[in-house]
Design an enzyme around this catalytic site. Sequence first.
Site, PDB file in Angstrom:
ATOM      1  CE  LYS A 143      25.522   3.963  -2.226  1.00  0.00           C
ATOM      2  NZ  LYS A 143      26.450   3.903  -2.914  1.00  0.00           N
ATOM      3  N   GLY A 152      21.634   2.769  -8.271  1.00  0.00           N
ATOM      4  CA  GLY A 152      21.263   1.940  -8.114  1.00  0.00           C
ATOM      5  C   GLY A 152      22.056   1.723  -6.648  1.00  0.00           C
ATOM      6  CG  ASP A 153      24.327   1.238  -2.384  1.00  0.00           C
ATOM      7  OD1 ASP A 153      25.516   0.837  -3.134  1.00  0.00           O
ATOM      8  OD2 ASP A 153      24.164   0.894  -1.695  1.00  0.00           O
ATOM      9  CE  LYS A 189      32.656   4.007  -5.248  1.00  0.00           C
ATOM     10  NZ  LYS A 189      31.842   2.525  -4.995  1.00  0.00           N
ATOM     11  CE  LYS A 229      26.029   8.501 -12.202  1.00  0.00           C
ATOM     12  NZ  LYS A 229      24.610   7.657 -10.912  1.00  0.00           N
ATOM     13  CB  THR A 232      29.982  -2.643  -9.595  1.00  0.00           C
ATOM     14  OG1 THR A 232      28.690  -1.588 -10.025  1.00  0.00           O
ATOM     15  CG2 THR A 232      30.420  -3.196  -7.941  1.00  0.00           C
ATOM     16  CB  SER A 272      26.431   5.526 -13.432  1.00  0.00           C
ATOM     17  OG  SER A 272      25.897   4.389 -12.759  1.00  0.00           O
ATOM     18  CD  GLN A 326      29.906   6.713  -5.375  1.00  0.00           C
ATOM     19  OE1 GLN A 326      29.037   5.983  -4.060  1.00  0.00           O
ATOM     20  NE2 GLN A 326      29.874   5.959  -6.442  1.00  0.00           N
ATOM     21  CG  ASN A 382      24.462  -5.332  -9.714  1.00  0.00           C
ATOM     22  OD1 ASN A 382      25.204  -4.190  -9.947  1.00  0.00           O
ATOM     23  ND2 ASN A 382      23.231  -5.433 -11.354  1.00  0.00           N
TER      24      ASN A 382
HETATM   25  P1  NDP Z   1      21.629  -6.381  -4.231  1.00  0.00           P
HETATM   26  O1  NDP Z   1      20.667  -5.162  -3.410  1.00  0.00           O
HETATM   27  O2  NDP Z   1      21.174  -6.900  -5.690  1.00  0.00           O
HETATM   28  O3  NDP Z   1      22.744  -7.175  -3.261  1.00  0.00           O
HETATM   29  C1  NDP Z   1      22.959  -7.861  -1.885  1.00  0.00           C
HETATM   30  C2  NDP Z   1      23.445  -8.314  -1.605  1.00  0.00           C
HETATM   31  O4  NDP Z   1      24.294  -8.394  -0.220  1.00  0.00           O
HETATM   32  C3  NDP Z   1      22.423  -9.807  -1.277  1.00  0.00           C
HETATM   33  O5  NDP Z   1      22.255 -10.623  -1.333  1.00  0.00           O
HETATM   34  C4  NDP Z   1      21.519  -9.528   0.758  1.00  0.00           C
HETATM   35  O6  NDP Z   1      20.934 -10.250   0.570  1.00  0.00           O
HETATM   36  C5  NDP Z   1      23.526  -8.987   0.844  1.00  0.00           C
HETATM   37  N1  NDP Z   1      22.677  -8.313   2.203  1.00  0.00           N
HETATM   38  C6  NDP Z   1      22.680  -7.138   1.580  1.00  0.00           C
HETATM   39  N2  NDP Z   1      22.652  -6.399   3.101  1.00  0.00           N
HETATM   40  C7  NDP Z   1      23.281  -7.480   3.350  1.00  0.00           C
HETATM   41  C8  NDP Z   1      23.858  -7.920   5.814  1.00  0.00           C
HETATM   42  N3  NDP Z   1      23.535  -6.685   5.970  1.00  0.00           N
HETATM   43  N4  NDP Z   1      23.773  -8.617   5.851  1.00  0.00           N
HETATM   44  C9  NDP Z   1      24.251  -9.722   5.199  1.00  0.00           C
HETATM   45  N5  NDP Z   1      23.204  -9.762   3.781  1.00  0.00           N
HETATM   46  C10 NDP Z   1      23.815  -8.670   3.504  1.00  0.00           C
HETATM   47  O7  NDP Z   1      23.020  -5.014  -3.828  1.00  0.00           O
HETATM   48  P2  NDP Z   1      24.520  -4.168  -4.567  1.00  0.00           P
HETATM   49  O8  NDP Z   1      24.872  -5.991  -5.427  1.00  0.00           O
HETATM   50  O9  NDP Z   1      23.603  -3.383  -5.631  1.00  0.00           O
HETATM   51  O10 NDP Z   1      25.340  -4.248  -3.238  1.00  0.00           O
HETATM   52  C11 NDP Z   1      26.571  -4.483  -3.112  1.00  0.00           C
HETATM   53  C12 NDP Z   1      27.366  -4.231  -2.537  1.00  0.00           C
HETATM   54  O11 NDP Z   1      28.202  -3.351  -3.411  1.00  0.00           O
HETATM   55  C13 NDP Z   1      27.049  -3.343  -1.602  1.00  0.00           C
HETATM   56  O12 NDP Z   1      28.315  -2.682  -0.558  1.00  0.00           O
HETATM   57  C14 NDP Z   1      26.602  -2.076  -2.330  1.00  0.00           C
HETATM   58  O13 NDP Z   1      26.781  -0.478  -1.560  1.00  0.00           O
HETATM   59  C15 NDP Z   1      28.288  -2.274  -3.267  1.00  0.00           C
HETATM   60  N6  NDP Z   1      28.067  -1.498  -4.448  1.00  0.00           N
HETATM   61  C16 NDP Z   1      27.319  -1.492  -5.837  1.00  0.00           C
HETATM   62  C17 NDP Z   1      27.220  -0.991  -6.894  1.00  0.00           C
HETATM   63  C18 NDP Z   1      26.074  -1.161  -7.753  1.00  0.00           C
HETATM   64  O14 NDP Z   1      26.735  -0.709  -8.941  1.00  0.00           O
HETATM   65  N7  NDP Z   1      25.498  -2.311  -7.515  1.00  0.00           N
HETATM   66  C19 NDP Z   1      28.412  -0.090  -7.182  1.00  0.00           C
HETATM   67  C20 NDP Z   1      29.468   0.059  -5.990  1.00  0.00           C
HETATM   68  C21 NDP Z   1      28.828  -1.092  -5.050  1.00  0.00           C
HETATM   69  P3  NDP Z   1      19.560  -9.988   1.145  1.00  0.00           P
HETATM   70  O15 NDP Z   1      18.956 -10.018  -0.094  1.00  0.00           O
HETATM   71  O16 NDP Z   1      19.508 -10.868   2.814  1.00  0.00           O
HETATM   72  O17 NDP Z   1      19.368  -8.763   1.836  1.00  0.00           O
HETATM   73  O1  2IT Z   2      28.624   2.520  -4.638  1.00  0.00           O
HETATM   74  C1  2IT Z   2      28.864   2.917  -5.721  1.00  0.00           C
HETATM   75  O2  2IT Z   2      29.615   3.324  -6.605  1.00  0.00           O
HETATM   76  C2  2IT Z   2      27.127   2.721  -6.937  1.00  0.00           C
HETATM   77  N1  2IT Z   2      26.398   2.482  -5.983  1.00  0.00           N
HETATM   78  C3  2IT Z   2      27.096   3.203  -7.905  1.00  0.00           C
HETATM   79  C4  2IT Z   2      26.669   4.442  -8.002  1.00  0.00           C
HETATM   80  C5  2IT Z   2      26.640   4.404  -8.713  1.00  0.00           C
HETATM   81  O3  2IT Z   2      26.620   5.788  -9.603  1.00  0.00           O
HETATM   82  O4  2IT Z   2      26.565   4.494 -10.419  1.00  0.00           O
END
Ligand code: NDP
Ligand code: 2IT
Length: 453
Positions: A126, A165-166, A114, A90, A209, A385, A111, A240
């Site tokens: 992943k 998603g991520d 976590k 997952k 998250t 999830s 993961q 997100n």
């Molecule tokens: P999104 O794609 O929704 O948003 C990502 C954000 O981070 C955007 O603002 C993006 O800017 C910025 N970003 C991405 N890459 C870079 C980079 N190399 N340098 C600077 N800014 C960057 O992703 P999420 O919000 O889902 O994910 C954000 C973080 O949270 C990640 O580390 C992800 O692994 C983690 N995460 C997400 C979960 C989820 O459920 N979605 C769960 C647990 C962790 P830009 O638009 O310019 O790329």
């Molecule tokens: O990093 C993370 O925990 C996620 N991107 C969410 C993973 C999931 O299966 O909901």
Amino acid sequence: MSDYVKSLMQEVKAKHPGEPEFHQAVEEVAESLTLVMERHPEYRAAKVLERIIEPERIIMFRVPWIDEQGEVHINIGYRIEMNSAIGPYKGGLRFHPSVNLSILKFLAFEQVFKNSLTSLPMGGGKGGSDFDPKGKSDLKIMRFCQAFMSELFRHIGPNTDVPAGDIGVGGREIGYLFGQYKKLRNEFTGVLTGKGLNWGGSLIRPEATGYGSVYFASEMLATRGDNLEGKVCLVSGSGNVAQYTVEKINQLGGKVVTLSDSNGYIYDEEGINDEKLKFVMELKNVRRGRIKEYADKYKNAVYTPVDPNLDYNPLWNHKADCAFPSATQNEINEKDAQNLLNNGVFLVSEGANMPTTLEGVKLFLDNNVLYGPAKAANAGGVAVSGLEMAQNSMRYAWTREEVDNKLRQIMKNIHKTCADTAERFGTPGNYVNGANIGGFLKVADAMLDQGIV
Ligand code: NDP
Ligand code: 2IT
């Protein structure tokens, strides 16, 4: 560094050269586990950690697709099936041009621990692609998602591997991926999470998250008899995780003064209130614009482009109480960590995965910061999830309130597991050891029970 960690890291680096993010994630966990290995020689004898480090399976594939102009594109697709000791693989899918094996292996490794901490039956995985969705038309996104799933579908399933998603993969992408899976398999199953609400998604999954990271912060503050009321908070990212972190901080009476994307950040001293957050959500999720536009709309805010050649990120150099890194890995280096400390920040809750370098983490721990490491603080996303999977299996949907209450309870339990485990292993207040050891024990015991496989 202990001899155990030294020799383990030498081996990992020799076997898997050129994977710095993966090495970093392994080193942090191995350091914590030194404490466990001393008390539990059975884990060392069965080479449990050495086995966890090797993915059970890595799938890499070509993703060819044709855009609306007839041009052919080739991307690389990946799925790392890391560990299935306590449940089906997952974990999310990341679409970003920086995606490579090192980054996905670090994410899959994290993961595993976590997911174990959530207490739900989920293994770790992943995947993703070097595809860059930024600025692409909906048609291009759909064509790419369909091409990606045309290979991935044969490797996943609701009892095998359940992606989500991520970065770069949100509701739109999950929809296109699900549509293609259903067409190829002729099956309507909970094979992905983060689905739309009217086709099997769970309420609160989009929020989970960010909300979870703030719930974890609240639990840490409560250990010092404190809460978020009136706290000034720095949040990075504007996707997100960042958006729902801001929403929950506002609900709990805090004030968020920053948001960012990969080009720069905005600083709004008055705070990003609910009305401004609504603007950000429309900007990022509907118009898919850049955070710079925030400062065009709200004149009191200042936009600062971030120079990639700088050795620090100015976002982390503002007076504040709490920081919620919610963009990407290694966005807080040692200098940033020092700047945060100098500016009065005493709490860091990691919404992003591994946003702090090893040197930065050390500074936080040495200075008694309430530091919630990613695998604990951002586990709310994958936890919901897991709840989505449960609802899909029951063919039933819980209310918003039910899911939110479960999420809150899960984050409370994760905090307690981390705090109690850190204490039990002689490092009270060290949530890094608490999370690494707490996550490890359940997986390790399952692996011992299941033999050398
Ligand atoms: P999104 O794609 O929704 O948003 C990502 C954000 O981070 C955007 O603002 C993006 O800017 C910025 N970003 C991405 N890459 C870079 C980079 N190399 N340098 C600077 N800014 C960057 O992703 P999420 O919000 O889902 O994910 C954000 C973080 O949270 C990640 O580390 C992800 O692994 C983690 N995460 C997400 C979960 C989820 O459920 N979605 C769960 C647990 C962790 P830009 O638009 O310019 O790329
Ligand atoms: O990093 C993370 O925990 C996620 N991107 C969410 C993973 C999931 O299966 O909901």
